[in-house]
Enzyme design. Structure first.
Site, short mmCIF file in Angstrom:
data_model
loop_
_atom_site.label_atom_id
_atom_site.label_comp_id
_atom_site.label_asym_id
_atom_site.label_seq_id
_atom_site.Cartn_x
_atom_site.Cartn_y
_atom_site.Cartn_z
N HIS A 264 0.81 -1.22 0.00
CA HIS A 264 0.00 0.00 0.00
C HIS A 264 0.85 1.28 0.00
CE1 HIS A 264 -3.01 -2.89 0.78
NE2 HIS A 264 -2.99 -2.87 2.10
N LYS A 362 -0.38 -0.28 14.08
CA LYS A 362 -1.63 -0.71 14.71
C LYS A 362 -1.72 -0.06 16.09
CE LYS A 362 -2.32 -4.26 11.69
NZ LYS A 362 -3.38 -4.19 10.69
C1 BG6 Z 1 -4.69 -4.80 4.75
C2 BG6 Z 1 -3.75 -5.21 5.86
O1 BG6 Z 1 -4.04 -4.90 3.51
O2 BG6 Z 1 -5.13 -3.48 4.95
C3 BG6 Z 1 -4.42 -5.05 7.20
O3 BG6 Z 1 -3.38 -6.57 5.68
C4 BG6 Z 1 -5.02 -3.68 7.35
O4 BG6 Z 1 -3.51 -5.32 8.24
C5 BG6 Z 1 -5.88 -3.32 6.13
O5 BG6 Z 1 -5.81 -3.66 8.52
C6 BG6 Z 1 -6.36 -1.90 6.21
O6 BG6 Z 1 -7.19 -1.61 5.12
P1 BG6 Z 1 -8.07 -0.30 5.10
O7 BG6 Z 1 -8.69 -0.29 3.76
O8 BG6 Z 1 -9.04 -0.43 6.22
O9 BG6 Z 1 -7.12 0.84 5.33
#
Ligand code: BG6
Length: 511
Positions: A264, A362
């Protein structure tokens, strides 16, 4: 004044009136009992159906090691939709969708089960007119890919013909380092050509992430300042207030950097830093992302410009929150980080000398994802020092979530008889400017898979380049042999992350 004659690189506005509806096809899902399937994928499929974007004959086939009949699977989908769909539940939509639902029970190494799967989709091709068009969604750990991909190949389900297509959808993690990513890619490519492989990075499906392209390339006013003449640093943050929940099995041993930065955050960096693609076709967009990722490098001083942390028990939001080691099924000697921050430098003309700081964690104070460009100070301030005491740096903040929009921060005169300057924000909020609500990332991405529209899916080369940036950092952390630094749950991460920015004269934003 010359008028620009260049075609608008964004979609022709006329096109937008024609909804992009998928053609007849079936989606075969592996990993139907997982969190992702029930919280995101099944609801997204329903939402697409509800928005009229799936063909009437669409079929959804579940494959799992469960002693289920089709009715049982349909109930699982029904419950997932009721609990998690974005759009209202409508009986007639559900009825039509559920008529195309099937379930095949079996082990991944069971040839007979894959014979049954093949027979099931062939029957659907006839009954629902899906015409041999099949997408296989592997919402399963990568360790299981070889088994599934091998079965699909040996059962003749992976071939694209002149009249039908077969696609595979894979979820991150794409390996746990460069080597394993290459191995994984080899496995997948034994059965599917790269044009049939759709790697999901769900951040690219978010409206606000695509808005980064609109903001940068549909406007004239940002480009002149989008470089090291004006920007002195960039902060990319993805903070979550939740812990790892029930995901110990997945998360421990992976950690925040592999889970979020490798995919990401480096994708966000690529979109922020890349040059303008000649079009938003997959080939052009990917070429620009690859170019900038190839120019990005980890810091030389890994000890000074990386930080990792692990949440420790604390009072957060009025309740006592356990630490990472208190989570069920986490071994006491775990060294997995729940917070990671790194500095990345980009060796090109546009960005030389501008540090990009990436962080994710987290159990932070709040859930927020944003990209913030920090601008240099004006070269000269014709004010008394005290007038500008409360003037920080100018910033452009792309608020990815949850408070979606863009903020421009600058100095303004405080009303009164003195020339006193204070920081103010100018805000654009999605909710205030558009009546349409934003679709979920998975709606967009699943639709694109079914349409065979690849721009929002990273290619293997990008995955490799991202691992090349991260591998030295992960190796360095592993070589330390020590657990990550504790930070209290509900705070902004370990002290070393603050020191990392302070060293360069900056501070993390506290959004
Ligand atoms: C995922 C991760 O790709 O994205 C997770 O594996 C994380 O750990 C999640 O919680 C968060 O996604 P979003 O769309 O809620 O920001």
């Amino acid at each position: 004044m010359t008028q620009t004659t260049r075609p608008n690189p964004l979609r022709d506005p006329m096109d937008r009136r024609i909804p992009r509806i998928a053609g007849p096809c079936a989606l075969v899902m592996f990993g139907v009992t997982g969190d992702l399937a029930t919280k995101k994928l099944m609801p997204a499929i329903y939402d697409l159906a509800n928005r009229g974007l799936l063909p009437p004959g669409f079929a959804l086939v579940g494959f799992a090691r469960r002693d289920w009949a089709t009715e049982d699977f349909a109930e699982v989908v029904h419950n997932a939709v009721k609990a998690n769909a974005r759009t209202p539940f409508r009986e007639e939509v559900w009825k039509q969708l559920s008529e195309g639902i099937r379930f095949v029970a079996g082990e991944l190494d069971d040839d007979a089960a894959f014979d049954r799967l093949k027979q099931t989709i062939q029957e659907l091709d006839e009954a629902r007119g899906t015409g041999g068009n099949h997408a296989f969604y592997l919402s399963i750990p990568p360790g299981l890919f070889p088994a599934v991909v091998g079965q699909l190949r040996s059962h003749g389900m992976s071939e694209t013909t002149t009249s039908s297509w077969s696609r595979v959808v894979i979820e991150k993690p794409f390996g746990h380092d460069l080597r394993s990513a290459q191995e994984l890619n080899e496995v997948v490519s034994t059965a599917f050509p790269s044009s049939s492989v759709f790697r999901i990075d769900h951040y690219l499906g978010k409206e606000t992430v695509q808005n980064l392209l609109a903001l940068r390339f549909a406007n004239q006013m940002f480009e002149p300042v989008w470089n090291n003449n004006y920007v002195d640093h960039v902060q990319i943050t993805m903070a979550e207030d939740i812990g790892i929940g029930g995901r110990a099995g997945y998360f421990d041993g992976i950690g925040a950097a592999r889970d979020v930065i490798q995919n990401h955050l480096l994708q966000l960096l690529a979109l922020t830093a890349m040059e303008e693609p000649t079009s938003f076709e997959a080939r052009q967009l990917r070429a620009e992302k690859q170019k900038v990722l190839a120019a990005a490098r980890p810091p030389e001083r890994l000890d000074l410009y990386t930080a990792r942390g692990r949440y420790a028990a604390a009072w957060a939001g009025g309740e006592k929150v356990g630490g990472y080691l208190d989570e069920p099924r986490i071994p006491p000697d775990s060294t997995t980080e729940t917070y990671a921050a790194i500095r990345v430098d980009i060796d090109n003309r546009r960005w030389a000398g501008v540090p990009f700081y990436l962080r994710t964690g987290k159990r932070m104070p709040r859930r927020v994802t944003e990209i913030a460009l920090g601008f240099k100070q004006a070269p000269h301030l014709p004010f008394a020092k005290t007038d500008t005491a409360e003037l920080g740096y100018n910033a452009l903040v792309l608020r990815i979530q949850p408070d979606e929009g863009v903020t421009l921060r600058f100095g303004a005169k405080v009303p009164g008889t003195q020339m006193e300057i204070r920081e103010v924000n100018m805000d654009f909020a999605y909710g205030g400017s558009f009546t349409e609500s934003s679709p979920e990332a998975y709606e967009r991405l699943i639709l694109d898979v079914l349409l065979g529209d690849p721009p929002l899916f990273p290619q293997h080369e990008e995955v490799e380049l991202s691992w090349q940036i991260l591998d030295p950092i992960l190796d360095y952390w592993a070589s330390l042999g020590t657990p990550p630094e504790d930070y209290e749950a509900g705070t902004w991460g370990p002290a070393s992350a603050d020191e990392m920015l302070a060293r360069d004269g900056f501070a993390w934003r506290r959004p």
